[in-house]
Design a protein around this motif. Structure first.
Motif, PDB file in Angstrom:
ATOM      1  N   LEU A   1      34.057  39.337  48.307  1.00  9.98           N
ATOM      2  CA  LEU A   1      32.781  38.837  48.820  1.00  9.98           C
ATOM      3  C   LEU A   1      32.241  37.724  47.918  1.00  9.98           C
ATOM      4  O   LEU A   1      31.735  36.706  48.393  1.00  9.98           O
ATOM      5  CB  LEU A   1      31.796  39.999  48.904  1.00  9.98           C
ATOM      6  CG  LEU A   1      30.606  39.854  49.823  1.00  9.98           C
ATOM      7  CD1 LEU A   1      30.995  39.311  51.179  1.00  9.98           C
ATOM      8  CD2 LEU A   1      29.925  41.219  49.991  1.00  9.98           C
ATOM      9  N   LYS A   2      32.385  37.925  46.638  1.00  9.91           N
ATOM     10  CA  LYS A   2      31.930  36.910  45.679  1.00  9.91           C
ATOM     11  C   LYS A   2      32.756  35.621  45.878  1.00  9.91           C
ATOM     12  O   LYS A   2      32.206  34.518  45.935  1.00  9.91           O
ATOM     13  CB  LYS A   2      32.121  37.474  44.255  1.00  9.91           C
ATOM     14  CG  LYS A   2      31.909  36.492  43.122  1.00  9.91           C
ATOM     15  CD  LYS A   2      30.410  36.342  42.853  1.00  9.91           C
ATOM     16  CE  LYS A   2      30.105  35.465  41.658  1.00  9.91           C
ATOM     17  NZ  LYS A   2      30.348  34.036  41.871  1.00  9.91           N
ATOM     18  N   LEU A   3      34.064  35.798  46.005  1.00  8.20           N
ATOM     19  CA  LEU A   3      34.918  34.625  46.224  1.00  8.20           C
ATOM     20  C   LEU A   3      34.544  33.925  47.529  1.00  8.20           C
ATOM     21  O   LEU A   3      34.512  32.689  47.603  1.00  8.20           O
ATOM     22  CB  LEU A   3      36.392  35.053  46.241  1.00  8.20           C
ATOM     23  CG  LEU A   3      37.417  33.935  46.480  1.00  8.20           C
ATOM     24  CD1 LEU A   3      37.310  32.841  45.420  1.00  8.20           C
ATOM     25  CD2 LEU A   3      38.846  34.494  46.507  1.00  8.20           C
ATOM     26  N   ALA A   4      34.237  34.709  48.543  1.00  7.23           N
ATOM     27  CA  ALA A   4      33.843  34.132  49.838  1.00  7.23           C
ATOM     28  C   ALA A   4      32.635  33.213  49.657  1.00  7.23           C
ATOM     29  O   ALA A   4      32.609  32.081  50.164  1.00  7.23           O
ATOM     30  CB  ALA A   4      33.506  35.251  50.825  1.00  7.23           C
ATOM     31  N   GLU A   5      31.649  33.678  48.922  1.00 10.80           N
ATOM     32  CA  GLU A   5      30.423  32.878  48.747  1.00 10.80           C
ATOM     33  C   GLU A   5      30.716  31.622  47.924  1.00 10.80           C
ATOM     34  O   GLU A   5      30.201  30.540  48.208  1.00 10.80           O
ATOM     35  CB  GLU A   5      29.325  33.740  48.120  1.00 10.80           C
ATOM     36  CG  GLU A   5      28.963  34.929  49.020  1.00 10.80           C
ATOM     37  CD  GLU A   5      27.507  35.337  48.921  1.00 10.80           C
ATOM     38  OE1 GLU A   5      26.632  34.454  49.014  1.00 10.80           O
ATOM     39  OE2 GLU A   5      27.249  36.545  48.751  1.00 10.80           O
ATOM     40  N   ASP A   6      31.548  31.767  46.897  1.00  7.34           N
ATOM     41  CA  ASP A   6      31.892  30.607  46.073  1.00  7.34           C
ATOM     42  C   ASP A   6      32.681  29.561  46.869  1.00  7.34           C
ATOM     43  O   ASP A   6      32.426  28.361  46.775  1.00  7.34           O
ATOM     44  CB  ASP A   6      32.734  31.042  44.859  1.00  7.34           C
ATOM     45  CG  ASP A   6      31.905  31.837  43.857  1.00  7.34           C
ATOM     46  OD1 ASP A   6      30.661  31.777  43.940  1.00  7.34           O
ATOM     47  OD2 ASP A   6      32.499  32.516  43.001  1.00  7.34           O
ATOM     48  N   LEU A   7      33.632  30.048  47.644  1.00 12.66           N
ATOM     49  CA  LEU A   7      34.462  29.108  48.418  1.00 12.66           C
ATOM     50  C   LEU A   7      33.651  28.420  49.512  1.00 12.66           C
ATOM     51  O   LEU A   7      33.878  27.248  49.825  1.00 12.66           O
ATOM     52  CB  LEU A   7      35.638  29.840  49.063  1.00 12.66           C
ATOM     53  CG  LEU A   7      36.784  30.251  48.154  1.00 12.66           C
ATOM     54  CD1 LEU A   7      37.813  31.049  48.944  1.00 12.66           C
ATOM     55  CD2 LEU A   7      37.438  29.024  47.529  1.00 12.66           C
ATOM     56  N   ALA A   8      32.731  29.165  50.105  1.00 15.20           N
ATOM     57  CA  ALA A   8      31.897  28.560  51.148  1.00 15.20           C
ATOM     58  C   ALA A   8      31.115  27.396  50.561  1.00 15.20           C
ATOM     59  O   ALA A   8      30.877  26.384  51.235  1.00 15.20           O
ATOM     60  CB  ALA A   8      30.951  29.599  51.739  1.00 15.20           C
ATOM     61  N   LYS A   9      30.744  27.512  49.316  1.00 19.28           N
ATOM     62  CA  LYS A   9      30.019  26.410  48.672  1.00 19.28           C
ATOM     63  C   LYS A   9      30.925  25.177  48.573  1.00 19.28           C
ATOM     64  O   LYS A   9      30.516  24.065  48.921  1.00 19.28           O
ATOM     65  CB  LYS A   9      29.535  26.839  47.280  1.00 19.28           C
ATOM     66  CG  LYS A   9      28.828  25.735  46.530  1.00 19.28           C
ATOM     67  CD  LYS A   9      28.026  26.228  45.353  1.00 19.28           C
ATOM     68  CE  LYS A   9      27.343  25.088  44.625  1.00 19.28           C
ATOM     69  NZ  LYS A   9      26.451  24.293  45.489  1.00 19.28           N
ATOM     70  N   ALA A  10      32.170  25.395  48.119  1.00 25.86           N
ATOM     71  CA  ALA A  10      33.101  24.257  48.016  1.00 25.86           C
ATOM     72  C   ALA A  10      33.313  23.624  49.389  1.00 25.86           C
ATOM     73  O   ALA A  10      33.350  22.390  49.520  1.00 25.86           O
ATOM     74  CB  ALA A  10      34.426  24.719  47.422  1.00 25.86           C
ATOM     75  N   CYS A  11      33.445  24.457  50.411  1.00 18.27           N
ATOM     76  CA  CYS A  11      33.662  23.925  51.765  1.00 18.27           C
ATOM     77  C   CYS A  11      32.460  23.095  52.202  1.00 18.27           C
ATOM     78  O   CYS A  11      32.606  22.007  52.768  1.00 18.27           O
ATOM     79  CB  CYS A  11      33.912  25.063  52.750  1.00 18.27           C
ATOM     80  SG  CYS A  11      35.522  25.842  52.494  1.00 18.27           S
ATOM     81  N   PHE A  12      31.270  23.608  51.938  1.00 15.12           N
ATOM     82  CA  PHE A  12      30.075  22.841  52.332  1.00 15.12           C
ATOM     83  C   PHE A  12      29.999  21.532  51.548  1.00 15.12           C
ATOM     84  O   PHE A  12      29.655  20.477  52.099  1.00 15.12           O
ATOM     85  CB  PHE A  12      28.806  23.671  52.129  1.00 15.12           C
ATOM     86  CG  PHE A  12      27.574  22.879  52.419  1.00 15.12           C
ATOM     87  CD1 PHE A  12      27.288  22.487  53.718  1.00 15.12           C
ATOM     88  CD2 PHE A  12      26.710  22.481  51.408  1.00 15.12           C
ATOM     89  CE1 PHE A  12      26.167  21.710  54.015  1.00 15.12           C
ATOM     90  CE2 PHE A  12      25.590  21.710  51.687  1.00 15.12           C
ATOM     91  CZ  PHE A  12      25.317  21.328  52.995  1.00 15.12           C
ATOM     92  N   GLU A  13      30.329  21.569  50.264  1.00 16.88           N
ATOM     93  CA  GLU A  13      30.256  20.346  49.452  1.00 16.88           C
ATOM     94  C   GLU A  13      31.279  19.306  49.906  1.00 16.88           C
ATOM     95  O   GLU A  13      31.102  18.119  49.657  1.00 16.88           O
ATOM     96  CB  GLU A  13      30.423  20.665  47.959  1.00 16.88           C
ATOM     97  CG  GLU A  13      29.307  21.537  47.370  1.00 16.88           C
ATOM     98  CD  GLU A  13      27.894  20.979  47.556  1.00 16.88           C
ATOM     99  OE1 GLU A  13      27.755  19.755  47.710  1.00 16.88           O
ATOM    100  OE2 GLU A  13      26.935  21.786  47.571  1.00 16.88           O
ATOM    101  N   MET A  14      32.351  19.748  50.555  1.00 19.30           N
ATOM    102  CA  MET A  14      33.300  18.770  51.125  1.00 19.30           C
ATOM    103  C   MET A  14      32.610  17.911  52.198  1.00 19.30           C
ATOM    104  O   MET A  14      33.026  16.785  52.458  1.00 19.30           O
ATOM    105  CB  MET A  14      34.522  19.490  51.727  1.00 19.30           C
ATOM    106  CG  MET A  14      35.535  19.948  50.688  1.00 19.30           C
ATOM    107  SD  MET A  14      36.791  21.098  51.345  1.00 19.30           S
ATOM    108  CE  MET A  14      37.704  20.054  52.476  1.00 19.30           C
TER     109      MET A  14
END
Ligand code: DMJ
Length: 609
Positions: free
Chosen positions: A447-460
């Protein structure tokens, strides 16, 4: 939301109470009630007397039982424990089925600001965008696979089955677009069977996820008050799947060929002989559901052989190469990635397990195990942080775990935050899953990784001049850097962390990031995911809308105005706009603990418990 969605009339019987914790007293009284009403055991007075003694005895035990050493009634996991390790809760926890209802927290969510006028208006804007996309397609390309909105014509890039019509159909149903449901449904009824019998080569995976998945979802969601009767969709789905089965039957192993000649019901391998791992392992949700509703197990049997076979193959910490041979049944090469050709393999491991009832169905535990091991492998081998600002991303291992790490991330990888979050809470809200002690250490990590990765995806998205993501991004790390390849938004905090190569600057209207934002919003209830989705939607509106109708892919997201390509992909209607619409709407529409979305965003119901 269409009033006609028959959530309750087909094959889903929900038990909202599945995971709900109950007080021992409530369980006792409910158990007693059930005995009285259902079984009539206590109809004679001796029976009643015996039950009373039993209840009295149990109550005494609960009050007087020796507790674990520190004299606390709770052990460290918050469960009542008694002498000899006997957990009475377990004995008593056979609660009677109660009618589906919203829990108090779900009830509250319905009328608080999360569904206030701001989000209703935004949801309406998405509905209008869908209408605009469909009108463009209908005007210039009705019956073709895709619209070329700039040249105002249609093109058959997927074998000629009218893929946009079928991909869009359930989105129209969910949005309550009765006219579009009628138009698309009537087209399916009038043309699709004939097309299927006449057309030549199609790709097994693309046809399964878009056309078969779209038909099955339409079958499930359709109330029949717009367009044809639901059985029309089912009959077409069966005819199509019967032909697609040749990909499995012609192969000498459990791994299907990649291409099917529909009119002949024959199949052959792709040029080069290999099938993509993601492709052969991402048809099971659809074939399973078809077996369930048609009563014919053959679809499920063939499709599930693939996953059972892959289970036996050697892997790298649960991670698999992106090619597999239908001739030998073995993986080919060492290229490991969660982008193209790898992505939905991981997605279907957990989703097929969920579809088949999750923990309630022991037959598919191996899928959960494969998923858990793979996500551990992702965290260990593929996750890194960018510099200077520390975005968490997932890279690739083009030469296996002994070769060099590549900090390349396809936009396609952005399905992963949503899948990780879904796998962690099984579709419940994080709050509820935490309150009920349902999250393991692995789940919390994911779940933590999900939230972190979603941030990277949004920043793309955030890092480019258009506010739209490129097809592929590289992340700046200690080992890898390239200057002069920034996204064009100088005010982005992450301008230096994300590198966008010239060849990767296109945007195909892809859904993965908004898909993950939708799932994460449902699970965490954090409105930042909605705000991010709204920002992305506005960028689509600004840069991809075509005056004469429809939306288009772009050549370069780093310049404004962006040079436009000439294609509206079917998944813009099937996935991107559907996920945005659901993101801004009510959680009770396609609830995540009752449905799984196939990899083309077609919701299919989770099997009855
Ligand atoms: C869709 O067809 C599916 O989501 C597939 O799994 C991956 N690519 C596209 C959308 O980007």
């Amino acid at each position: 939301m269409s009033k006609s969605l028959p959530y309750s009339v087909k094959d889903v019987h929900y038990d909202n109470a599945k995971f709900r914790h109950r007080s021992p007293l409530k369980v006792l009284s409910q158990s007693l009630l059930t005995l009285n009403t259902k079984r009539n055991y206590a109809s004679c007075s001796t029976g009643k007397f015996l039950i009373l003694i039993l209840v009295f005895g149990i109550a005494c035990l609960m009050l007087m039982g020796t507790k674990i050493p520190n004299d606390s009634p709770l052990n460290e996991k918050g469960k009542v424990t008694f002498v000899g390790g006997l957990r009475l809760g377990r004995l008593l926890r056979k609660p009677p089925r109660i009618p589906p209802r919203l829990s108090p927290d779900e009830g509250q969510l319905k009328d608080n600001t999360t569904n206030g006028p701001k989000w209703a208006a935004r949801q309406q804007s998405v509905k209008e965008a869908f209408d605009y996309a469909w009108s463009g397609y209908r005007k210039f390309a009705m019956g073709y696979d895709e619209l070329m909105p700039i040249s105002q014509r249609g093109v058959d890039g997927l074998g000629g089955l009218g893929a946009t019509v079928v991909d869009a159909l359930d989105t129209a149903m969910i949005m309550g677009h009765g006219n579009i449901v009628s138009e698309a449904g009537s087209w399916v009824e009038a043309h699709l069977l004939e097309r299927i019998s006449q057309k030549g080569q199609v790709n097994l995976f693309e046809t399964t996820i878009r056309v078969l998945g779209g038909l099955l979802s339409a079958y499930h969601l359709s109330g029949g008050d717009h367009g044809p009767k639901p059985d029309v969709y089912l009959n077409v789905a069966k005819d199509l799947a019967d032909r697609l089965l040749s990909a499995f039957n012609s192969s000498p192993t459990a791994v299907p060929y990649s291409d099917v000649i529909l009119r002949e019901s024959t199949a052959h391998p792709a040029p080069g002989g290999m099938s993509s791992t993601a492709e052969v392992a991402s048809v099971q949700l659809e074939f399973n559901y078809l077996s369930a509703v048609s009563g014919d197990p053959k679809y499920s049997t063939e499709a599930m052989k693939v996953l059972a076979h892959i289970k036996t193959l050697p892997k790298t910490e649960g991670l698999v190469p992106i090619y597999i041979s239908p001739h030998s049944g073995e993986f080919v090469g060492e290229n490991i990635r969660l982008g193209s050709r790898g992505d939905s393999y991981y997605e279907y491991l957990i989703k097929v397990w969920l579809q088949q009832g999750g923990k309630m169905n022991g037959n598919f535990t191996y899928l959960h195990d494969m998923y858990t091991e793979a996500m551990k492998g992702v965290r260990h081998l593929l996750v890194r942080k960018s510099i200077p600002k520390g975005l968490v991303f997932v890279g690739e291992l083009p030469y296996g775990s002994k070769g060099e790490f590549s900090p390349k991330m396809d936009h396609l990888v952005c399905f992963l935050p949503g899948t990780l979050a879904l796998g962690a809470t099984k579709g419940l809200t994080k709050e509820k899953a935490l309150a009920e002690n349902l999250l393991s250490f692995e789940d919390l990590e994911n779940l933590k990784l999900a939230e972190d990765l979603a941030k990277a995806c949004f920043e793309m998205y955030e890092v480019t001049a258009t506010g739209l993501a490129p097809e592929i991004a590289y992340f700046h790390t200690e080992e890898y850097s390239e200057d002069g390849l920034e996204g064009g938004n100088k005010s982005s905090v992450y301008a230096k962390d994300i590198v966008i190569k010239q060849a990767d600057r296109h945007n195909l209207l892809r859904p993965e990031t908004v898909e993950s934002l939708f799932v994460l919003y449902r699970i965490t209830k954090d409105t930042k995911y909605r705000e991010q989705g709204w920002q992305i939607f506005q960028a689509f509106e600004k840069h991809t809308k075509v005056k004469s109708g429809g939306y288009t892919s772009l050549d370069d997201v780093t310049e404004v105005p962006p040079h436009r390509r000439d294609k509206m992909e079917t998944f813009f209607l099937g996935e991107t706009l559907k996920y945005l619409y659901l993101l801004f709407g009510d959680d009770s529409v396609i609830p995540l603990d009752k449905f799984v979305f196939n990899t083309e965003a077609h919701p299919l119901p989770i099997r009855n418990n």
